[in-house]
Design a protein around this motif. Structure first.
Motif, short mmCIF file in Angstrom:
data_model
loop_
_atom_site.label_atom_id
_atom_site.label_comp_id
_atom_site.label_asym_id
_atom_site.label_seq_id
_atom_site.Cartn_x
_atom_site.Cartn_y
_atom_site.Cartn_z
N LYS A 152 68.79 40.72 37.94
CA LYS A 152 67.95 40.77 37.27
C LYS A 152 66.29 40.14 37.32
O LYS A 152 66.44 38.64 37.68
N PHE A 153 66.03 40.54 38.07
CA PHE A 153 63.96 40.38 37.78
C PHE A 153 62.72 40.47 36.69
O PHE A 153 63.00 41.50 36.40
N ALA A 154 61.85 39.47 36.79
CA ALA A 154 60.57 39.42 36.47
C ALA A 154 59.59 39.31 37.86
O ALA A 154 59.88 38.68 37.91
N LEU A 155 59.44 40.36 37.95
CA LEU A 155 58.01 40.50 39.31
C LEU A 155 57.02 40.14 38.71
O LEU A 155 55.98 40.62 38.14
N VAL A 156 56.55 39.29 39.95
CA VAL A 156 54.57 38.79 39.98
C VAL A 156 54.08 38.67 41.10
O VAL A 156 55.01 39.04 42.49
N ASP A 157 52.91 39.39 41.39
CA ASP A 157 52.75 39.47 42.28
C ASP A 157 52.93 40.63 43.70
O ASP A 157 53.05 40.62 44.42
N HIS A 158 53.45 41.25 42.64
CA HIS A 158 53.94 42.61 43.86
C HIS A 158 55.43 43.45 42.27
O HIS A 158 55.65 42.43 41.28
N ASN A 159 55.08 44.99 42.92
CA ASN A 159 55.51 45.39 41.80
C ASN A 159 57.01 46.56 42.23
O ASN A 159 57.55 47.45 41.61
N ARG A 160 57.57 45.66 43.55
CA ARG A 160 58.53 47.00 43.87
C ARG A 160 59.54 45.75 44.25
O ARG A 160 59.03 45.01 45.76
N LEU A 161 60.81 45.58 44.32
CA LEU A 161 61.83 44.71 45.39
C LEU A 161 61.84 44.80 46.34
O LEU A 161 61.87 46.83 46.68
N HIS A 178 48.05 44.62 42.43
CA HIS A 178 47.85 45.16 43.78
C HIS A 178 48.37 47.03 43.19
O HIS A 178 48.88 46.80 42.02
N HIS A 179 48.56 47.73 44.50
CA HIS A 179 48.92 49.04 44.02
C HIS A 179 49.93 49.44 44.18
O HIS A 179 50.93 48.78 44.14
N ASP A 180 49.40 49.99 42.73
CA ASP A 180 50.90 50.55 41.66
C ASP A 180 51.94 51.45 42.60
O ASP A 180 51.72 52.36 42.75
N GLU A 181 53.55 50.86 42.65
CA GLU A 181 54.07 51.87 43.47
C GLU A 181 54.81 52.59 43.48
O GLU A 181 55.68 53.39 43.38
N GLY A 182 54.58 52.84 41.29
CA GLY A 182 55.85 54.01 40.76
C GLY A 182 56.77 53.34 40.17
O GLY A 182 57.98 54.37 39.84
N PHE A 183 57.25 51.90 40.56
CA PHE A 183 58.95 51.85 40.27
C PHE A 183 59.20 51.30 38.99
O PHE A 183 58.16 50.95 38.73
#
Length: 488
Positions: A152-161, A178-183
């Motif tokens: 289980k993750f909360a992502l900061v400074d990026h938006n895709r594992l 950053h650019h939204d990769e849509g995930f």
């Protein structure tokens, strides 16, 4: 009359948390542990669960920043250690884990996606930790996790594992610039908003009276990412408002003018902090530490500030994919890459990462002259770039399916040379095209970059477009013949 916190208005405006309401009252925050104690306790409790009860450990929310080069190989559980958290990732992950744990009462722990031995690669991080009164021992790194993979993750400074993570892992929150990769569309919050620093977005979620040490850590990240909130630079209103709030709550608040002197509460001056001497001094110190890499060799420089991408090639009949790495190095090529050192270190790094293409992006100041620039810093800001393409790993298989290294090289180099934003020209004083230190068939070009303001954030999209676009270049790729540069 109760003073209004400008960040609360900012939070609502950005829809960060739909008018964020802390789970705990400001009074309860008075009894919260120190930031260092919070990190120490969270790390110890999480690792205890990892060791004794993996099911309980999987319930923790792991707050993680940009992992750059990856973490685990799913097939072998091999840890890929080439990832070095920058200050934005460091501050954002610690701050958001604190918010989840101490404000929202959600079990969470910040994870730095790097090995403990590599903490020393970023002197600016160590300085910021020291300013915030934080011990390196309190930080959780990959070294302590062995083969356990969070779920289980909360992502900061990026938006895709990254692709090396468990594809079934849950992402419950995202805060990124950053650019939204849509995930992970169900993440809550899912805040992806352009600004200079992710730390600014995290700061907007702080309660009215956050720990001074945490505010100091966030402030250092915002300042470093925005060149000290330089007017007309990378800083947005989000960055300025967040910095104004955390600065006056930080451990250096006594060194800057009072908030009332800096800016009216209800109409904050967006550039209020920029001219404060304490802020200028802090920015100078952080910048010097970030750019001082005199103790590092070429191999460490290449992996110190590194991002990796996988690009499909739809213009090739078999539609393969290749791996591309971009390394940002804060030193001119001549200082560390002469006499074949660039080629040797780059090839070693590319083989370790399985790269087909490596771009080395340098940034430095020409200190030959003693004149001060407009920024007050010695020397003119300059950039170079070196590109190496290897006929190895994936390329050996791809070549049999309709793509040659010559076609790939011509496509990339033509695109770089035609781009009007980065403005490259051949580097006549660092020519390694005929280097004897490169493997057979390897391709290399070194450029001077005319636009010193174009960073990796501009280069990466250009490479993506070059490699992933179809259109006029399809026919040249299939035939092995190159068209004019304008087609790319």
């Amino acid at each position: 009359m109760v003073k209004k916190n400008p960040l609360r208005r900012l939070s609502v405006a950005l829809r960060l948390t739909e008018a964020y309401q802390p789970a705990q009252s400001p009074d309860s925050m008075m009894n919260a542990p120190s930031l260092n104690q919070f990190l120490t306790d969270a790390k110890a409790s999480y690792l205890k669960d990892v060791k004794e009860d993996p099911t309980k450990a999987a319930a923790w929310t792991v707050v993680m920043g940009n992992e750059a080069g990856g973490v685990w190989s799913l097939s072998s559980l091999e840890r890929l250690t080439e990832s070095f958290a920058d200050l934005d990732t460091l501050a954002s992950s610690i701050a958001y884990a604190w918010i989840l744990s101490e404000v929202d009462k959600v079990l969470s722990v910040p994870l730095l996606p790097m090995e403990r031995a590599d903490l020393s690669l970023r002197a600016e991080n160590l300085h910021a930790l020291k300013m915030a009164g934080l011990s390196e021992d309190a930080l959780l790194t990959l070294t302590e996790l062995a083969d356990f993979r969070p779920q289980k993750f909360a992502l900061v400074d990026h938006n895709r594992l990254g692709p090396t993570y468990d594809p079934n892992a849950e992402v419950v929150a995202i805060i990124d610039h950053h650019h939204d990769e849509g995930f992970y569309l169900n993440a809550n919050p899912r805040t992806i908003s352009p600004c200079g620093s992710s730390a600014s977005l995290v700061a907007a979620l702080l309660p009215p009276e956050p720990p001074a040490e945490l505010c100091t850590l966030l402030l250092t990240a915002v300042l470093l990412d925005t060149d000290g909130l330089k007017p007309g630079g990378k800083a947005t209103d989000v960055d300025r408002s967040s910095a104004l709030f955390v600065a006056t709550k930080s451990t250096i608040s006594n060194s800057i003018p009072p908030l009332s002197a800096l800016s009216p509460i209800d109409n904050p001056d967006p550039d209020a902090l920029y001219d404060a001497q304490a802020i200028k001094d802090l920015v100078s110190t952080l910048t010097l530490k970030k750019t001082d890499v005199s103790h590092l060799g070429g191999f460490d420089l290449l992996r110190r500030d590194y991002k990796e991408y996988t690009h499909p090639l739809p213009w090739v009949p078999s539609q393969p994919a290749i791996k591309v790495g971009l390394s940002t190095v804060p030193a001119r090529l001549k200082a560390w890459g002469s006499d074949g050192r660039l080629e040797k270190d780059a090839v070693e790094w590319m083989r370790r990462r399985g790269l087909t293409i490596l771009g080395v992006l340098t940034t430095f100041r020409d200190t030959k002259g003693k004149m001060l620039g407009k920024s007050g810093k010695h020397g003119k800001h300059k950039r170079e770039m070196a590109w190496i393409i290897l006929q190895e790993t994936e390329m050996e298989q791809i070549s049999a399916k309709g793509l040659t290294i010559d076609t790939l090289a011509n496509r990339l180099f033509a695109s770089l040379e035609a781009d009007t934003e980065i403005e490259v020209k051949k580097h006549k004083k660092f020519d390694v095209e005929k280097s004897s230190h490169l493997p057979p068939k390897a391709k290399v070009k070194v450029y001077k970059q005319g636009n010193a303001q174009a960073t990796r954030k501009a280069i990466a999209p250009l490479v993506k477009k070059t490699l992933e676009s179809t259109g006029p270049s399809d026919s040249t790729a299939e035939s092995g013949k190159e068209g004019p540069a304008s087609k790319y």
